[in-house]
Write a protein that holds these residues in place. Structure first.
Motif, PDB file in Angstrom:
ATOM      1  N   LYS A  94      87.417 155.461  18.053  1.00 37.77           N
ATOM      2  CA  LYS A  94      86.455 156.321  18.431  1.00 37.77           C
ATOM      3  C   LYS A  94      85.732 155.987  19.572  1.00 37.77           C
ATOM      4  CE  LYS A  94      82.816 156.502  14.904  1.00 37.77           C
ATOM      5  NZ  LYS A  94      83.179 155.227  14.263  1.00 37.77           N
ATOM      6  N   ASP A  95      85.214 154.660  19.516  1.00 37.44           N
ATOM      7  CA  ASP A  95      84.196 154.350  20.506  1.00 37.44           C
ATOM      8  C   ASP A  95      84.966 153.473  21.633  1.00 37.44           C
ATOM      9  OD1 ASP A  95      82.036 155.574  19.366  1.00 37.44           O
ATOM     10  OD2 ASP A  95      81.796 154.004  17.914  1.00 37.44           O
ATOM     11  N   TYR A  96      85.817 152.629  21.305  1.00 35.91           N
ATOM     12  CA  TYR A  96      86.347 151.812  22.205  1.00 35.91           C
ATOM     13  C   TYR A  96      87.798 151.590  21.918  1.00 35.91           C
ATOM     14  CZ  TYR A  96      81.878 150.559  22.562  1.00 35.91           C
ATOM     15  OH  TYR A  96      80.101 150.331  22.703  1.00 35.91           O
ATOM     16  N   LEU A 145      73.624 151.919  21.628  1.00 35.13           N
ATOM     17  CA  LEU A 145      73.746 153.083  21.458  1.00 35.13           C
ATOM     18  C   LEU A 145      73.559 153.825  19.880  1.00 35.13           C
ATOM     19  CD1 LEU A 145      76.492 154.146  24.380  1.00 35.13           C
ATOM     20  CD2 LEU A 145      73.959 154.074  24.531  1.00 35.13           C
ATOM     21  N   THR A 146      74.027 152.733  19.025  1.00 38.06           N
ATOM     22  CA  THR A 146      74.156 152.992  17.719  1.00 38.06           C
ATOM     23  C   THR A 146      73.341 152.406  16.842  1.00 38.06           C
ATOM     24  OG1 THR A 146      76.057 151.678  17.563  1.00 38.06           O
ATOM     25  CG2 THR A 146      76.481 153.988  18.240  1.00 38.06           C
ATOM     26  N   ALA A 166      75.129 150.761  29.193  1.00 38.31           N
ATOM     27  CA  ALA A 166      75.668 151.944  29.240  1.00 38.31           C
ATOM     28  C   ALA A 166      76.649 151.824  27.634  1.00 38.31           C
ATOM     29  CB  ALA A 166      76.561 152.137  30.325  1.00 38.31           C
ATOM     30  N   ASN A 206      79.005 149.810  27.016  1.00 39.36           N
ATOM     31  CA  ASN A 206      80.456 148.985  27.202  1.00 39.36           C
ATOM     32  C   ASN A 206      80.314 147.733  26.638  1.00 39.36           C
ATOM     33  OD1 ASN A 206      81.255 151.141  29.135  1.00 39.36           O
ATOM     34  ND2 ASN A 206      79.972 150.317  30.578  1.00 39.36           N
ATOM     35  N   LYS A 249      85.377 150.026  28.046  1.00 42.44           N
ATOM     36  CA  LYS A 249      84.521 151.103  28.314  1.00 42.44           C
ATOM     37  C   LYS A 249      84.374 151.942  27.183  1.00 42.44           C
ATOM     38  CE  LYS A 249      85.387 151.268  33.449  1.00 42.44           C
ATOM     39  NZ  LYS A 249      85.565 152.284  34.309  1.00 42.44           N
ATOM     40  N   LYS A 250      82.983 152.408  27.051  1.00 43.14           N
ATOM     41  CA  LYS A 250      82.743 153.326  25.888  1.00 43.14           C
ATOM     42  C   LYS A 250      83.576 154.600  26.259  1.00 43.14           C
ATOM     43  CE  LYS A 250      80.127 155.223  22.817  1.00 43.14           C
ATOM     44  NZ  LYS A 250      80.763 156.702  22.696  1.00 43.14           N
ATOM     45  N   ILE A 251      84.084 155.035  25.038  1.00 38.22           N
ATOM     46  CA  ILE A 251      85.031 156.320  25.086  1.00 38.22           C
ATOM     47  C   ILE A 251      83.960 157.526  25.288  1.00 38.22           C
ATOM     48  CG2 ILE A 251      86.466 157.930  24.084  1.00 38.22           C
ATOM     49  CD1 ILE A 251      87.864 155.304  23.210  1.00 38.22           C
ATOM     50  N   LYS A 252      83.878 158.497  26.158  1.00 41.60           N
ATOM     51  CA  LYS A 252      82.974 159.443  26.161  1.00 41.60           C
ATOM     52  C   LYS A 252      83.461 160.642  25.272  1.00 41.60           C
ATOM     53  CE  LYS A 252      81.291 158.102  30.713  1.00 41.60           C
ATOM     54  NZ  LYS A 252      81.245 158.919  32.287  1.00 41.60           N
TER      55      LYS A 252
END
Length: 288
Positions: free
Chosen positions: A35-37, A219-220, A264, A266, A285-288
């Motif tokens: 879900k994130d990468y 971010l988490t 960001a 990543n 890259k971080k999946i938006k």
């Protein structure tokens, strides 16, 4: 006979439907895992020859414009821009087995496999022969270490065991938290990762878990722990409870030694080279 054919056709339809639904569930599970990468779709930066045996990587305050790295053999801290193979370096020590690098509050820290840490001001990293290098010995118990992370907010260094005598890596892996200041004498705090929690997700740790790097997702606040031996990426929460574990494709992750995040979110993983391929850094890259 016609009823029998109808019954068989209905059963076949049910089997096909259940198979299709099972496939959908598998896809959904895969989407949850990634879900994130998406660990199958990196951007790749091949390293120059000087970083063939790249180990640890890091950034300054998560700024991705400059990557700082060390490699296994030379006492140098390297700096380079993404996808530009030209590198600059500062020689902080003699030849040795250097495994990771971390930067916080204007200081660079380099971890040697025996637990010795080298510290130098970032203002000195721009010189090929820096003068203000300090050697921090005796902060960690005897053992083999490969992963280190610097938390600028707390001023703490986190170092995780790869192979320590106090551990049974089939059951748990210990890490240490301490202030790296030269006058600090307080004993390090500890944390541990329960290997049974990894086993519950994957069988990749039946012979023990051997971390080679760790980083905190900004971010988490989850911890991401890489293992070259196990070809595994483990994710824990902020209290080190295992949340997930991802087997890594050996064709892509030749020897994953280093891990870092930019601000960001990543994800970057460095791989040591082999006889056929150069070392590299993979960016997810971080999946938006």
């Amino acid at each position: 006979m016609k009823k029998r054919h109808l019954l068989l056709n209905s059963l076949a339809l049910l089997i096909m439907l259940s198979t299709w639904l099972g496939g959908c569930n598998s896809t959904q599970k895969e989407e949850v895992i990634y879900k994130d990468y998406d660990l199958s779709k990196p951007e790749k930066f091949n390293m120059p020859e000087s970083l063939f045996e790249i180990s640890g990587i890091t950034f300054v305050d998560g700024k991705a414009d400059t990557i700082y790295a060390v490699q296994d053999e030379e006492g140098k801290i390297f700096r380079l821009a993404w996808d530009i193979p030209k590198q600059l370096h500062a020689k902080f020590g003699k030849k040795g087995d250097y495994e990771d690098v971390a930067i916080m509050n204007g200081q660079a820290y380099i971890l040697k496999s025996n637990g010795t840490i080298y510290a130098l001001p970032m203002a000195e990293v721009v010189f090929e022969e820096p003068e203000q290098v300090k050697e921090l010995k005796g902060r960690l118990p005897k053992g083999e270490y490969e992963g280190m992370y610097a938390d600028a907010a707390s001023g703490d260094l986190y170092v995780i065991c790869k192979n320590c005598t106090e551990d049974n890596s089939k059951n748990s892996v210990t890490g240490y938290i301490f202030k790296p200041g030269p006058d600090s004498t307080s004993a390090p705090r500890t944390f541990s990762i329960n290997v049974d929690q990894i086993k519950a997700i994957t069988g990749k740790v039946s012979r023990g878990f051997r971390p080679s790097g760790l980083a905190k997702n900004p971010l988490t606040n989850d911890w991401y722990i890489i293992s070259a031996v196990n070809k595994l990426l483990v994710v824990t929460d902020s209290q080190w409870k295992v949340k997930d574990a991802f087997p890594l494709n050996g064709n892509m992750f030749m020897q994953p030694e280093g891990i870092a995040f930019d601000k960001a979110g990543n994800l970057y993983i460095s791989n040591e080279g082999d006889d056929l391929f150069s070392g590299n850094i993979l960016k997810f890259k971080k999946i938006k």
